[in-house]
Design a protein around this motif. Structure first.
Motif, PDB file in Angstrom:
ATOM      1  N   LEU A 363       0.802  -1.263  -0.085  1.00 41.79           N
ATOM      2  CA  LEU A 363       0.088  -0.071   0.227  1.00 41.79           C
ATOM      3  C   LEU A 363       0.717   1.209  -0.028  1.00 41.79           C
ATOM      4  CD1 LEU A 363      -2.695  -1.338   2.390  1.00 41.79           C
ATOM      5  CD2 LEU A 363      -2.611  -1.334   0.096  1.00 41.79           C
ATOM      6  N   ARG A 364       2.047   1.018   0.934  1.00 40.27           N
ATOM      7  CA  ARG A 364       2.754   2.215   0.588  1.00 40.27           C
ATOM      8  C   ARG A 364       3.697   2.624  -0.635  1.00 40.27           C
ATOM      9  NH1 ARG A 364       4.505  -0.184   5.642  1.00 40.27           N
ATOM     10  NH2 ARG A 364       3.710   0.681   7.440  1.00 40.27           N
ATOM     11  N   TYR A 365       3.826   1.519  -1.374  1.00 39.17           N
ATOM     12  CA  TYR A 365       4.466   1.184  -2.655  1.00 39.17           C
ATOM     13  C   TYR A 365       3.492   2.170  -3.897  1.00 39.17           C
ATOM     14  CZ  TYR A 365       7.583  -2.310  -1.325  1.00 39.17           C
ATOM     15  OH  TYR A 365       8.704  -2.888  -0.741  1.00 39.17           O
ATOM     16  N   LEU A 366       2.108   2.006  -3.336  1.00 36.32           N
ATOM     17  CA  LEU A 366       1.306   2.867  -4.379  1.00 36.32           C
ATOM     18  C   LEU A 366       1.513   4.258  -4.568  1.00 36.32           C
ATOM     19  CD1 LEU A 366      -2.436   1.738  -3.724  1.00 36.32           C
ATOM     20  CD2 LEU A 366      -1.255   1.778  -5.965  1.00 36.32           C
ATOM     21  N   PHE A 367       2.180   5.013  -3.511  1.00 37.87           N
ATOM     22  CA  PHE A 367       2.439   6.265  -3.627  1.00 37.87           C
ATOM     23  C   PHE A 367       3.668   6.685  -3.826  1.00 37.87           C
ATOM     24  CE2 PHE A 367      -1.013   5.288  -0.443  1.00 37.87           C
ATOM     25  CZ  PHE A 367      -1.974   6.318  -0.946  1.00 37.87           C
ATOM     26  N   ALA A 368       4.410   5.990  -4.372  1.00 42.93           N
ATOM     27  CA  ALA A 368       5.824   6.021  -4.975  1.00 42.93           C
ATOM     28  C   ALA A 368       5.991   6.657  -6.293  1.00 42.93           C
ATOM     29  CB  ALA A 368       6.790   4.735  -4.881  1.00 42.93           C
TER      30      ALA A 368
END
Length: 431
Positions: A363-368
């Motif tokens: 889920l954090r990767y989605l914002f990369a």
């Protein structure tokens, strides 16, 4: 903070990955002249004249002229990049990312070269989907979901519940947003401007958010713009610009539009910035796309929106979104508005799936950067190696991961309760 404004972080790229970085730079150069929304946009002067006429009961089909772009060279270069990505990147998800991205830009170029004709319809559906597409994990369609939310919002009195907020002037909202963004991202990282020619109510890029001039905004608009435009669209663009390997992660490619818009609406939902009237608006647009595909013309679609409680101006703008770039006589559509609800449902499902898999890192990767859900999963090895950087900024609601997990865990469980089996007596104390 100021050191980050240069966008790309000074990180050495593994020599084995340099070939992907080079292809990625070719890709960015090839798509520099491809601008989807500005190509299909209508002039504000035409809209204003027709809104006045429609308000007086004088209906006619809009006559819109478009400047057809010359994109043959871009398409040829994109085809060459796609072929090179297949050859260079066999077995590596970076090659597949570049291939998919180049392919989607080719479809977008074909769509824009057909602007003003019904030929826009098929490629726009290829990029954005269509109302009767199935929702992942369900036998129901995007259109079924849209009709459900329209019906529910009418039952709840969405028009009565809508927050008018007293009418915030665009300049007042501009100043308020700018102050918040300076605190969150750093001074002058993102400019907020008022644009009287803007068709949408707001639009966001990496370093600029535009508000449509001449309209008033509500408190819900204020919260939605922060959650949707600033803390997703601008945030992911800024994070993408910092990527040393894939600079294209700073620009929204056509293939990631559904994930990006779905994530932005999900952000509204999870942060409490969405209201039932907003859900109704995005759902009505999907029904309208279906109507236009079935032959309804611009005036009929306008009347559909107006009959469901939208003002003359809002009804016109809603119908205009469906007919951007296509003849207004019916049977043709610009399908982008299909992605808001379908994207929301898919992203919501992805968040729940990641929680079930105990993979909050995904889920954090989605914002990369500007990623599709597929990319978040397939590019995991390159996140793990550090070739793709984690996001520098996360939305406020993603910074409190335990609270997010609690909301998602509750939604996962509550989804197993079938409302058609609930009796009134079950809800009474002592029953």
């Amino acid at each position: 903070m100021p050191a980050l404004r240069a966008a790309v972080v000074n990180v050495a790229i593994d020599p084995e990955l340099q070939r992907y970085a080079a292809l990625d730079q070719r890709l960015l150069a090839a798509v520099r002249g491809i601008h989807i929304l500005s190509t299909v946009a209508w002039p504000a002067s035409l809209e204003n004249r027709m809104i006045e006429a429609y308000g007086q009961g004088r209906f006619s089909l809009p006559a819109v002229s478009y400047q057809v772009p010359e994109l043959a060279a871009a398409r040829a270069e994109l085809a060459a990049i796609e072929a090179a990505a297949v050859e260079v990147g066999a077995g590596d998800p970076l090659g597949e990312y570049l291939r998919r991205t180049a392919e989607s830009w080719q479809v977008a170029a074909q769509m824009l070269e057909a602007v003003g004709t019904a030929g826009v319809t098929a490629p726009s559906i290829a990029l954005y989907g269509k109302p009767d597409d199935r929702i992942p994990g369900s036998q129901r369609s995007n259109l079924d979901a849209a009709r459900y939310f329209v019906e529910l919002s009418d039952e709840l009195g969405a028009d009565l519940l809508a927050d008018d907020g007293g009418g915030i002037d665009a300049e007042v909202l501009r100043a308020a947003l700018a102050e918040t963004l300076d605190v969150f991202f750093g001074d002058d990282m993102i400019r907020v401007e008022v644009d009287p020619e803007l068709t949408a109510k707001a639009a966001a890029g990496a370093t600029r958010i535009r508000l449509r001039g001449g309209v008033s905004f509500s408190q819900y608009d204020h919260h939605q713009l922060l959650a949707h435009e600033a803390f997703v669209h601008s945030l992911t663009a800024l994070n993408g610009r910092r990527q040393p390997l894939l600079a294209s992660l700073g620009r929204t490619s056509p293939r990631v539009t559904a994930t990006q818009e779905g994530l932005a609406v999900f952000a509204e939902l999870i942060s409490g910035a969405i209201d039932i009237a907003r859900l109704k608006r995005i759902s009505l647009r999907i029904v309208a796309i279906d109507m236009a595909l079935g032959g309804a013309d611009f005036v009929e679609v306008y009347r559909y929106f107006h009959a469901r409680g939208q003002s003359v101006a809002d009804s016109f703008h809603s119908a205009q979104r469906v007919f951007r770039g296509v003849p207004p006589g019916g049977g043709a559509v610009f399908a982008k508005d299909n992605v808001y609800l379908s994207g929301l449902l898919t992203v919501h499902t992805f968040f729940r799936w990641a929680l079930r898999q105990r993979r909050l890192d995904l889920l954090r990767y989605l914002f990369a950067g500007k990623l599709a859900l597929h990319d978040v999963i397939s590019l995991q090895p390159h996140f793990a190696s550090g070739a793709i950087l984690p996001p520098r900024w996360l939305p406020p609601w993603m910074q409190h991961v335990h609270g997010l997990a609690g909301k998602l865990a509750f939604s996962v469980f509550i989804n197993g309760i079938h409302m058609d089996r609930v009796r009134e007596d079950d809800l009474l104390p002592g029953a």
